[in-house]
Design an enzyme around this catalytic site. Structure first.
Site, PDB file in Angstrom:
ATOM      1  N   ASP A  10       0.867  -1.171   0.000  1.00  0.00           N
ATOM      2  CA  ASP A  10       0.000   0.000   0.000  1.00  0.00           C
ATOM      3  C   ASP A  10       0.917   1.238   0.000  1.00  0.00           C
ATOM      4  O   ASP A  10       2.118   1.124   0.285  1.00  0.00           O
ATOM      5  CB  ASP A  10      -0.867  -0.046   1.276  1.00  0.00           C
ATOM      6  CG  ASP A  10      -1.604   1.247   1.521  1.00  0.00           C
ATOM      7  OD1 ASP A  10      -2.260   1.738   0.591  1.00  0.00           O
ATOM      8  OD2 ASP A  10      -1.496   1.782   2.654  1.00  0.00           O
ATOM      9  N   ASP A  12      -0.278   5.125   0.886  1.00  0.00           N
ATOM     10  CA  ASP A  12      -0.575   6.130   1.920  1.00  0.00           C
ATOM     11  C   ASP A  12      -0.626   5.482   3.294  1.00  0.00           C
ATOM     12  O   ASP A  12      -1.428   4.574   3.539  1.00  0.00           O
ATOM     13  CB  ASP A  12      -1.906   6.817   1.613  1.00  0.00           C
ATOM     14  CG  ASP A  12      -1.815   7.618   0.328  1.00  0.00           C
ATOM     15  OD1 ASP A  12      -0.933   8.478   0.234  1.00  0.00           O
ATOM     16  OD2 ASP A  12      -2.626   7.357  -0.589  1.00  0.00           O
TER      17      ASP A  12
HETATM   18  C1  XBP Z   1      -5.473   6.058   0.354  1.00  0.00           C
HETATM   19  C2  XBP Z   1      -6.590   6.949   0.161  1.00  0.00           C
HETATM   20  C3  XBP Z   1      -6.397   8.051  -0.723  1.00  0.00           C
HETATM   21  C4  XBP Z   1      -5.707   9.278  -0.216  1.00  0.00           C
HETATM   22  C5  XBP Z   1      -6.039  10.425  -1.143  1.00  0.00           C
HETATM   23  O1  XBP Z   1      -5.923   4.810   0.866  1.00  0.00           O
HETATM   24  O2  XBP Z   1      -7.662   6.750   0.674  1.00  0.00           O
HETATM   25  O3  XBP Z   1      -7.676   8.413  -1.076  1.00  0.00           O
HETATM   26  O4  XBP Z   1      -6.166   9.638   1.074  1.00  0.00           O
HETATM   27  O5  XBP Z   1      -5.663  10.135  -2.457  1.00  0.00           O
HETATM   28  P1  XBP Z   1      -4.975   3.535   0.851  1.00  0.00           P
HETATM   29  P2  XBP Z   1      -6.598  10.606  -3.685  1.00  0.00           P
HETATM   30  O6  XBP Z   1      -3.729   3.904   1.616  1.00  0.00           O
HETATM   31  O7  XBP Z   1      -5.748   2.484   1.574  1.00  0.00           O
HETATM   32  O8  XBP Z   1      -4.722   3.168  -0.582  1.00  0.00           O
HETATM   33  O9  XBP Z   1      -7.053  12.006  -3.404  1.00  0.00           O
HETATM   34  O10 XBP Z   1      -5.684  10.507  -4.891  1.00  0.00           O
HETATM   35  O11 XBP Z   1      -7.761   9.656  -3.756  1.00  0.00           O
HETATM   36 MG    MG Z   2      -2.989   3.091   3.494  1.00  0.00          MG
END
Ligand code: XBP
Ligand code: MG
Length: 257
Positions: A10, A12
């Site tokens: 993953d 973020d």
């Molecule tokens: C990541 C997210 C993303 C970011 C924002 O989740 O939920 O939406 O917060 O990115 P994960 P965008 O780590 O579970 O993949 O604005 O590009 O959607």
């Molecule tokens: Mg995440």
């Protein structure tokens, strides 16, 4: 020794703590530039993280915080434009205000790349956000370390759906039991477990209270020499030696035995 064939990361919260000081201020700047009065403070954003995906998060927030004068038929276009603006702001932030990788990530990715272990990314964020994070922390060449980079650009069905992991496994041509997934959140582990993946969780400030039932291992971070990680739980926790400082390929392989 049994080695994982591929590791799937993953982005973020897992590769870097991007949410509080990256995505959140980028959303707020986009709101202010668009002349709308929304502002997501640290606590509010923590609650909104239950909704994966920036567009989905804004649409959810709009239910209780309507934008003055916006007609129902204008909402889709409004959200798309706001999200394009937010992505541009987020990407530009990396030019000045570097977001660092979490402990152990650079060390482990470099080792795995050198050992020819296959690497993939499975995220619900936007592709541009992944590219700028990798290139600004590990150099442009690091994008090629990942055989698959699956993002919201390819898969619109966001976590907790397993769709992005199913797609990644399909492109890798591997079965789930040949891989390990790395996640940081409840939505993330539900997605990974939905694809039958053994999942290692590195918690962060926003996710430390999440329910990580079913995790193979829960740690505070992956550790570095002299900056040891702490094991917090998971069904494979007893396989981790008490004196383990950090996870490398050997340590991860022990978990798969
Ligand atoms: C990541 C997210 C993303 C970011 C924002 O989740 O939920 O939406 O917060 O990115 P994960 P965008 O780590 O579970 O993949 O604005 O590009 O959607
Ligand atoms: Mg995440």
């Amino acid at each position: 020794m049994v080695f994982p064939e591929a590791l799937i990361f993953d982005v973020d919260g897992t590769l870097a703590d991007t949410e509080r000081d990256g995505h959140r201020p980028a959303f707020n700047q986009a709101f202010s530039d668009a002349g709308i009065s929304w502002h997501w403070d640290v606590e509010t954003y923590g609650k909104l993280l239950r909704i994966s995906g920036g567009k989905e998060r804004m649409r959810h927030y709009m239910l209780d915080n309507p934008v003055d004068g916006l007609q129902a038929h204008e909402i889709d276009g409004f959200i798309v434009n706001l999200h394009v603006a937010k992505t541009r702001i987020y990407v530009d932030m990396f030019a000045n205000n570097q977001i660092l990788l979490r402990p152990g990530i650079e060390r482990l990715l470099k080792e795995l790349n050198q050992q020819d272990i296959r690497l993939a990314i499975a995220t619900t964020t936007t592709r541009d956000n992944v590219d700028v994070l990798l290139s600004s922390t590990l150099g442009d060449e690091s994008l090629a370390w990942f055989e698959v980079i699956a993002t919201a650009n390819e898969i619109s069905d966001k976590k907790p759906s397993s769709a992005v992991y199913d797609y990644t496994l399909e492109l890798l041509g591997l079965k789930a039991n040949q891989c390990l997934a790395f996640e940081d959140s409840r939505n993330g582990i539900v997605a990974a477990l939905g694809a039958d993946l053994n999942t290692i969780i590195t918690v962060n400030d926003y996710t430390q209270e999440d329910d990580f039932s079913g995790a193979m291992l829960i740690v505070d971070q992956l550790g570095e020499p002299g900056k040891p990680c702490s094991v917090l739980g998971g069904w494979a926790a007893e396989k981790v030696p008490a004196d383990l400082e950090y996870f490398d390929l050997k340590g991860l392989s022990e978990l798969m035995k």
